[in-house]
Enzyme design. Structure first.
Site, PDB file in Angstrom:
ATOM      1  N   PHE A 130       0.856  -1.185   0.000  1.00  0.00           N
ATOM      2  CA  PHE A 130       0.000   0.000   0.000  1.00  0.00           C
ATOM      3  C   PHE A 130       0.898   1.242   0.000  1.00  0.00           C
ATOM      4  O   PHE A 130       1.851   1.312   0.776  1.00  0.00           O
ATOM      5  CB  PHE A 130      -0.870  -0.038   1.261  1.00  0.00           C
ATOM      6  CG  PHE A 130      -2.046   0.883   1.240  1.00  0.00           C
ATOM      7  CD1 PHE A 130      -3.028   0.762   0.276  1.00  0.00           C
ATOM      8  CD2 PHE A 130      -2.178   1.872   2.204  1.00  0.00           C
ATOM      9  CE1 PHE A 130      -4.124   1.609   0.271  1.00  0.00           C
ATOM     10  CE2 PHE A 130      -3.269   2.727   2.203  1.00  0.00           C
ATOM     11  CZ  PHE A 130      -4.241   2.591   1.234  1.00  0.00           C
ATOM     12  N   LYS A 235     -12.400  -1.884   7.006  1.00  0.00           N
ATOM     13  CA  LYS A 235     -12.650  -2.668   5.792  1.00  0.00           C
ATOM     14  C   LYS A 235     -13.498  -3.890   6.162  1.00  0.00           C
ATOM     15  O   LYS A 235     -14.676  -3.737   6.473  1.00  0.00           O
ATOM     16  CB  LYS A 235     -11.313  -3.015   5.135  1.00  0.00           C
ATOM     17  CG  LYS A 235     -10.634  -1.764   4.570  1.00  0.00           C
ATOM     18  CD  LYS A 235      -9.213  -1.978   4.091  1.00  0.00           C
ATOM     19  CE  LYS A 235      -8.648  -0.652   3.570  1.00  0.00           C
ATOM     20  NZ  LYS A 235      -7.184  -0.649   3.502  1.00  0.00           N
TER      21      LYS A 235
HETATM   22  C1  LIG Z   1      -6.453   0.441   3.934  1.00  0.00           C
HETATM   23  C2  LIG Z   1      -5.025   0.186   4.199  1.00  0.00           C
HETATM   24  C3  LIG Z   1      -4.305   0.986   5.099  1.00  0.00           C
HETATM   25  C4  LIG Z   1      -4.965   2.148   5.780  1.00  0.00           C
HETATM   26  O1  LIG Z   1      -4.076   2.949   6.459  1.00  0.00           O
HETATM   27  P1  LIG Z   1      -4.624   4.089   7.455  1.00  0.00           P
HETATM   28  O2  LIG Z   1      -3.375   4.712   7.933  1.00  0.00           O
HETATM   29  O3  LIG Z   1      -5.388   3.400   8.544  1.00  0.00           O
HETATM   30  O4  LIG Z   1      -5.466   5.008   6.665  1.00  0.00           O
HETATM   31  C5  LIG Z   1      -2.979   0.671   5.347  1.00  0.00           C
HETATM   32  N1  LIG Z   1      -2.391  -0.373   4.739  1.00  0.00           N
HETATM   33  C6  LIG Z   1      -3.050  -1.155   3.856  1.00  0.00           C
HETATM   34  C7  LIG Z   1      -2.376  -2.329   3.243  1.00  0.00           C
HETATM   35  C8  LIG Z   1      -4.377  -0.894   3.550  1.00  0.00           C
HETATM   36  O5  LIG Z   1      -5.034  -1.667   2.672  1.00  0.00           O
END
Ligand SMILES: *Cc1c(COP(=O)(O)O)cnc(C)c1O
Length: 424
Positions: A130, A235
């Site tokens: 991510f 999620k």
């Molecule tokens: C959705 C997601 C996040 C979200 O990060 P936040 O800091 O809570 O907004 C982080 N890592 C992954 C892999 C995700 O899919």
């Protein structure tokens, strides 16, 4: 059922009739019964129990009990709800806490890991991670206080994890291996045991981001002997928009690792108001500031539903649904130019499926506006179809795929602009 065609409504309705988890759908809010929601991997649906629960927390706990609330459950809430999430991810109750956002937790744990391996100079990750995770890791590396390289290994095909390259890159100069277990675009799912072993064989620490895994695929952090994990709760856990994240530190490391963002909630005997920081025992010292009680309270009803359904049954349904989805892709969508951008092998796949098309953006617009199906879209051409087995029906999957076919077959997407608009 064997002689009924998998494309027929009879077939799909029979699948729903035989679904042992079908009853859970009725425990979520369906404000618009005609909307087919396939984005539970981005924002989970609202459980019916959440609003009355929050009403109690606001009206009674806050309204009536005022400051007493802290001693009547609020102080313990981050650990108590964390302990429930622990059961979904194969951890002990005292190894998981709710705090902050995933990105902030990643900063805390990755910084702590670098500090625990002071003679090493590498963090290893991949380009399926991510983007926020990569930003955080870049920052962690920059402020390591010593030369530090963030090694971002490229996926061989944009779908599967670079498993062979990982084996080559993780070495005795690696402090930390940080990967997303189920990746956000393709839903590729790493073999947690095997990769954790690679890290440990080289003496590195292993951190897993479980944002797309918690509540969607079985995870056994203790079974894999994983060191660290983070993940979000809005999620598949259905905790609501911006609900705080969780962090996991395995018990054996809790006293050794240090939280780089010290604060009074992580202080030993905090109400002594001592002027020098002394970390609280266990995992508590990974807290920083006052926990967001209302937001943590909103996480609990969704987690309770998943625990009641059971991860094994949820996974079985999710595999059956994504296999069915891919079967429909093969029959209906591949012939009209869609690619499958997720692993074919269910063992290596999470609970969403990405399909690609050169006109993907316009097709997604037609799907949302003309067909009342809400998926999400990831550039350049990915339509991500999220299966949340706790409330997604087989008919939802069937409707999504037959409507996608209809859009391309009838050219309904052609009246939309080819340019990217705002992502939904
Ligand atoms: C959705 C997601 C996040 C979200 O990060 P936040 O800091 O809570 O907004 C982080 N890592 C992954 C892999 C995700 O899919």
């Amino acid at each position: 059922m064997a002689h009924t065609d998998a494309l027929s409504t009879d077939y799909v309705r029979e699948l729903d009739r035989r679904d042992p988890l079908a009853g859970f759908r009725g425990r979520f809010v369906f404000a618009d019964p005609d909307l087919i929601y396939m984005d539970g991997n981005s924002l989970g649906r609202l459980p019916k129990a959440t609003a009355p629960h929050l009403d109690d927390v606001v009206q009674r706990q806050w309204g009536e009990r005022l400051i007493h609330g802290w001693n009547e459950g609020w102080m313990a809430l981050a650990g108590r709800v964390g302990g429930k999430i622990a059961r979904l991810i194969g951890a002990q109750a005292d190894e998981v806490l709710i705090s902050d956002a995933t990105s902030v937790n990643l900063f805390k744990l990755a910084t702590a890991a670098l500090q625990a391996r002071p003679d090493r100079h590498k963090i290893v990750t991949d380009d399926l991670n991510f983007p926020s995770d990569l930003y955080v890791l870049q920052g962690v590396c920059e402020r390591a206080g010593r030369p530090c390289e963030l090694v971002v290994l490229p996926s061989p095909d944009g779908v599967h994890g670079p498993v062979d390259a990982l084996a080559g890159a993780i070495d005795d100069d690696t402090a930390l291996v940080a990967l997303t277990h189920t990746v956000f675009k393709s839903a590729y799912r790493y073999d947690m045991d095997a990769i954790t072993r690679l890290a440990h064989d080289a003496g590195a620490l292993m951190l897993w981001d479980l944002s797309h895994a918690a509540g969607s695929v079985p995870v056994d952090l203790n079974g894999a002997n994983a060191d660290l994990a983070v993940g979000c709760t809005y999620k598949y856990l259905n905790g609501g928009p911006g609900s705080p994240a969780f962090l996991f530190v395995k018990e054996a490391l809790q006293e050794t690792l240090q939280n780089p963002i010290r604060g009074w909630m992580g202080q030993r005997d905090l109400f002594d108001f001592g002027l020098t920081y002394e970390p609280a025992p266990g995992l508590q010292h990974f807290l920083t500031g006052t926990p967001p009680v209302l937001s943590i309270a909103a996480i609990e009803p969704g987690v309770d539903l998943l625990l009641e359904a059971g991860m094994d049954r949820l996974r079985a349904k999710s595999v059956q649904q994504t296999e069915y989805l891919i079967h429909l892709w093969e029959r209906l969508l591949e012939p009209v130019g869609f690619t499958l951008n997720s692993p074919r092998d269910a063992e290596r796949r999470g609970s969403h499926v990405s399909v690609g098309h050169p006109d993907g953006w316009r097709i997604a617009q037609a799907l949302i506006n003309d067909m009342r199906v809400l998926p999400d879209f990831r550039k350049p051409d990915n339509i991500r179809i999220g299966v949340a087995p706790i409330y997604t029906s087989f008919e939802d999957v069937w409707q999504t795929m037959t409507r996608l076919h209809r859009i391309v077959d009838e050219g309904l997407h052609q009246r939309y602009d080819a340019g990217f608009g705002t992502a939904t």
